[in-house]
Design a protein around this motif. Structure first.
Motif, short mmCIF file in Angstrom:
data_model
loop_
_atom_site.label_atom_id
_atom_site.label_comp_id
_atom_site.label_asym_id
_atom_site.label_seq_id
_atom_site.Cartn_x
_atom_site.Cartn_y
_atom_site.Cartn_z
N UNK A 144 0.60 -1.86 0.11
CA UNK A 144 0.10 -0.32 0.07
C UNK A 144 0.53 0.59 -0.31
N UNK A 145 1.86 1.18 1.14
CA UNK A 145 2.60 2.42 0.91
C UNK A 145 3.54 2.67 0.03
N UNK A 146 4.18 1.46 -1.15
CA UNK A 146 3.88 1.73 -2.42
C UNK A 146 3.86 2.61 -2.92
N UNK A 147 2.98 1.62 -3.58
CA UNK A 147 1.85 2.15 -4.88
C UNK A 147 0.96 3.72 -4.41
N UNK A 148 1.05 4.16 -2.94
CA UNK A 148 1.18 5.55 -2.70
C UNK A 148 1.63 6.13 -3.39
N UNK A 149 3.35 5.77 -2.28
CA UNK A 149 4.27 6.90 -2.81
C UNK A 149 4.20 7.03 -4.42
N UNK A 150 4.04 5.99 -5.04
CA UNK A 150 4.48 5.98 -6.86
C UNK A 150 3.10 7.02 -7.69
N UNK A 151 2.01 7.14 -6.56
CA UNK A 151 0.89 7.96 -7.09
C UNK A 151 1.01 9.28 -7.04
N UNK A 152 1.99 9.40 -5.72
CA UNK A 152 1.71 11.01 -5.04
C UNK A 152 2.19 12.20 -5.93
N UNK A 153 2.23 11.83 -7.54
CA UNK A 153 3.47 13.32 -7.72
C UNK A 153 2.48 13.77 -8.25
N UNK A 154 0.89 12.50 -9.17
CA UNK A 154 0.14 12.26 -9.91
C UNK A 154 -1.28 13.45 -8.94
#
Length: 195
Positions: A144-154
């Motif tokens: 979950x944390x990885x997904x959140x980090x990867x979408x943060x820029x968007x």
């Protein structure tokens, strides 16, 4: 003691087939089932796998391979099938997000009218983030944390666009006005050259 079986239709004698299951009247041809068939129902809980039928896990592997080899449409179709079979499969939702992101990037985040301004891009991003949000919802904490980090820029981009003041669109000159000016200039040139 051998029992004679009697036809219910005509009273004639029934001849029994080799399996002993069906009797056929030797006079009128009426058939009668002699043995009651037993149907056994087996209840099973848990997963059942049938050889030759793809499981969600095998589809997930295939979808990932398709995505890695650039067959994004097939990958997206497989990920969609998985989310229909297992709606809480975080990896399948993340795969759908990656596919939709790939499509959006390929088309330059344009809408169906060809617009590609920041508002259009933000709307496109919001659409693809829906898939990421399902993945985040169903993922285990570390993923979950990885997904959140990867979408943060968007997410930051969408927030930036939301906070921008609205700029009224600039009016383009009316095509008819431009044509009118050109015609007037041509007429003036013609008049000036004839004098």
């Amino acid at each position: 003691m051998e029992q004679n079986l009697v036809c219910a239709n005509c009273g004639g004698t029934l001849a029994v087939d080799s399996n002993g299951e069906i009797g056929t009247c030797i006079y009128c041809g009426t058939k009668r089932q002699l043995v009651e068939k037993v149907v056994t129902v087996v209840e099973h809980t848990g997963k059942v796998e049938v050889d030759g039928i793809a499981t969600a896990a095998s589809k997930l592997t295939s979808a990932y391979q398709c995505l890695q080899t650039g067959n994004v449409e097939k990958a997206n179709r497989l990920y969609k099938e998985i989310t229909e079979l297992e709606p809480q499969n975080a990896y399948a939702w993340w795969g759908r997000y990656l596919c939709e992101e790939s499509f959006a990037k390929y088309y330059g985040f344009r809408d169906k009218y060809g617009n590609s301004d920041n508002i259009t891009k933000a709307n496109q991003v919001l659409e693809i983030l829906k898939y990421a949000d399902f993945a985040i919802q169903y993922a285990e904490e570390d993923v979950r944390q990885k997904y959140i980090e990867e979408t943060q820029e968007y997410r930051n981009f969408v927030e930036m666009v939301r906070n921008q003041p609205a700029i009224p669109p600039q009016k383009k000159p009316n095509k008819n006005v431009i044509i009118g000016i050109i015609v007037a200039v041509i007429i003036l040139i013609i008049i000036a050259t004839n004098l």
